[in-house]
Design a protein around this motif. Structure first.
Motif, PDB file in Angstrom:
ATOM      1  N   ALA A 119     -10.032  -1.799  14.973  1.00  0.00           N
ATOM      2  CA  ALA A 119     -10.118  -1.774  13.511  1.00  0.00           C
ATOM      3  C   ALA A 119     -10.612  -0.433  12.978  1.00  0.00           C
ATOM      4  CB  ALA A 119     -11.038  -2.892  13.027  1.00  0.00           C
ATOM      5  N   HIS A 120     -11.172   0.389  13.852  1.00  0.00           N
ATOM      6  CA  HIS A 120     -11.755   1.666  13.416  1.00  0.00           C
ATOM      7  C   HIS A 120     -11.210   2.852  14.212  1.00  0.00           C
ATOM      8  CE1 HIS A 120     -14.554  -0.229  10.656  1.00  0.00           C
ATOM      9  NE2 HIS A 120     -14.695  -1.164  11.573  1.00  0.00           N
ATOM     10  N   LEU A 121      -9.928   2.833  14.479  1.00  0.00           N
ATOM     11  CA  LEU A 121      -9.331   3.932  15.243  1.00  0.00           C
ATOM     12  C   LEU A 121      -9.426   5.269  14.519  1.00  0.00           C
ATOM     13  CD1 LEU A 121      -6.213   2.232  16.837  1.00  0.00           C
ATOM     14  CD2 LEU A 121      -8.345   2.900  17.961  1.00  0.00           C
ATOM     15  N   GLU A 122      -9.531   5.234  13.194  1.00  0.00           N
ATOM     16  CA  GLU A 122      -9.651   6.506  12.457  1.00  0.00           C
ATOM     17  C   GLU A 122     -10.900   7.268  12.888  1.00  0.00           C
ATOM     18  OE1 GLU A 122     -12.196   3.643  10.470  1.00  0.00           O
ATOM     19  OE2 GLU A 122     -10.112   3.488  11.061  1.00  0.00           O
ATOM     20  N   ARG A 130      -5.355  13.155  20.729  1.00  0.00           N
ATOM     21  CA  ARG A 130      -4.322  12.130  20.686  1.00  0.00           C
ATOM     22  C   ARG A 130      -4.900  10.880  21.333  1.00  0.00           C
ATOM     23  NH1 ARG A 130       1.073  15.387  22.558  1.00  0.00           N
ATOM     24  NH2 ARG A 130       1.230  16.668  20.695  1.00  0.00           N
ATOM     25  N   LEU A 131      -4.594   9.732  20.755  1.00  0.00           N
ATOM     26  CA  LEU A 131      -5.150   8.489  21.278  1.00  0.00           C
ATOM     27  C   LEU A 131      -4.131   7.724  22.094  1.00  0.00           C
ATOM     28  CD1 LEU A 131      -7.192   7.085  18.254  1.00  0.00           C
ATOM     29  CD2 LEU A 131      -7.959   8.565  20.105  1.00  0.00           C
ATOM     30  N   LEU A 132      -4.587   7.177  23.192  1.00  0.00           N
ATOM     31  CA  LEU A 132      -3.816   6.281  24.030  1.00  0.00           C
ATOM     32  C   LEU A 132      -4.549   4.947  24.012  1.00  0.00           C
ATOM     33  CD1 LEU A 132      -1.669   5.661  26.263  1.00  0.00           C
ATOM     34  CD2 LEU A 132      -3.414   6.369  27.907  1.00  0.00           C
ATOM     35  N   VAL A 133      -3.849   3.882  23.644  1.00  0.00           N
ATOM     36  CA  VAL A 133      -4.466   2.557  23.598  1.00  0.00           C
ATOM     37  C   VAL A 133      -3.770   1.677  24.625  1.00  0.00           C
ATOM     38  CG1 VAL A 133      -4.991   0.542  22.180  1.00  0.00           C
ATOM     39  CG2 VAL A 133      -5.066   2.830  21.169  1.00  0.00           C
ATOM     40  N   ALA A 162       2.482  -7.488  19.206  1.00  0.00           N
ATOM     41  CA  ALA A 162       1.989  -7.381  17.830  1.00  0.00           C
ATOM     42  C   ALA A 162       1.019  -6.207  17.690  1.00  0.00           C
ATOM     43  CB  ALA A 162       1.315  -8.687  17.415  1.00  0.00           C
ATOM     44  N   VAL A 163       0.069  -6.098  18.609  1.00  0.00           N
ATOM     45  CA  VAL A 163      -0.898  -4.991  18.561  1.00  0.00           C
ATOM     46  C   VAL A 163      -0.168  -3.663  18.729  1.00  0.00           C
ATOM     47  CG1 VAL A 163      -2.837  -3.923  19.775  1.00  0.00           C
ATOM     48  CG2 VAL A 163      -2.887  -6.364  19.266  1.00  0.00           C
ATOM     49  N   ALA A 168       1.927   1.481  16.688  1.00  0.00           N
ATOM     50  CA  ALA A 168       3.070   2.370  16.443  1.00  0.00           C
ATOM     51  C   ALA A 168       3.179   2.693  14.960  1.00  0.00           C
ATOM     52  CB  ALA A 168       4.356   1.717  16.951  1.00  0.00           C
ATOM     53  N   ARG A 169       2.934   1.709  14.136  1.00  0.00           N
ATOM     54  CA  ARG A 169       2.981   1.945  12.688  1.00  0.00           C
ATOM     55  C   ARG A 169       1.938   2.976  12.268  1.00  0.00           C
ATOM     56  NH1 ARG A 169       2.817  -2.570   7.889  1.00  0.00           N
ATOM     57  NH2 ARG A 169       3.049  -1.064   6.235  1.00  0.00           N
ATOM     58  N   ARG A 170       0.803   2.975  12.958  1.00  0.00           N
ATOM     59  CA  ARG A 170      -0.252   3.954  12.678  1.00  0.00           C
ATOM     60  C   ARG A 170       0.048   5.306  13.299  1.00  0.00           C
ATOM     61  NH1 ARG A 170      -6.221   3.019  13.022  1.00  0.00           N
ATOM     62  NH2 ARG A 170      -5.879   4.999  12.056  1.00  0.00           N
ATOM     63  N   ARG A 171       1.111   5.368  14.084  1.00  0.00           N
ATOM     64  CA  ARG A 171       1.517   6.589  14.770  1.00  0.00           C
ATOM     65  C   ARG A 171       0.508   7.044  15.821  1.00  0.00           C
ATOM     66  NH1 ARG A 171       6.184   8.418  12.695  1.00  0.00           N
ATOM     67  NH2 ARG A 171       6.697   7.818  10.601  1.00  0.00           N
TER      68      ARG A 171
END
Length: 179
Positions: A119-122, A130-133, A162-163, A168-171
């Protein structure tokens, strides 16, 4: 296998906490090293990454898989994980690794911690990396699987999708998935 995949034009990432394995994999053509320990499991990892020059995924790590559950205590998981990642990054830069990092999050977190981080990736993006989840099939996804469905890892694929779509939508730079 790494050599053949690289020769076919695939970007190969190797997951290892072992510097010798990382070095051999890069020599065979691996383009990324993903280390769940962030270099803590093997003190030679920073040297290998500095020598090879490949991008390095540094993950947050508190303890080993055997000890991590007891270390999953945070006042504010987002702030503390970022601080620990920042400290690790600073140590790796001092060891000569440079700025070729991607950040991941990994061990010593319970389900609530993982949801809060997502919820707080920003806040993690503010590290400038670059973030890898890697949420694929993780235990915390069982929380959103209906109780009548088996909660085995393979049954978490819809929650993973879904996640992953939201990420992906958040790029987000990368996601680690099983399918």
């Amino acid at each position: 296998i790494i050599r053949e995949l690289a020769l076919e034009g695939h970007t190969v990432s190797v997951d290892t906490v072992n510097a010798v394995t990382a070095h051999a994999a890069v020599a065979a053509g691996a383009a990324i090293v993903n280390d769940v320990s962030g270099g803590l499991a093997d003190p030679d990892m920073g040297r290998v990454i500095a020598e090879t020059g490949v991008p390095y995924v540094v993950q947050h790590w508190r303890g080993t898989p055997e000890t991590m559950a007891g270390l999953a205590t945070y006042g504010d998981v987002v702030t503390e994980v970022i601080a620990e990642l920042r400290q690790r990054l600073d140590e790796l830069v001092a060891a000569g690794v440079g700025q070729r990092f991607r950040a991941g999050r990994r061990f010593a977190k319970d389900a609530a911690h993982n949801w809060r981080i997502l919820a707080h990736l920003e806040a993690f993006e503010a590290l400038g990396l670059r973030l890898l989840v890697g949420a694929s099939r993780k235990r915390f996804l069982a929380d959103v699987v209906p109780p009548e469905v088996s909660r085995s890892p393979g049954e978490r694929d819809h929650a993973t999708a879904a996640v992953t779509a939201l990420l992906a939508r958040r790029r987000i730079w990368g996601v680690r998935v099983h399918e």
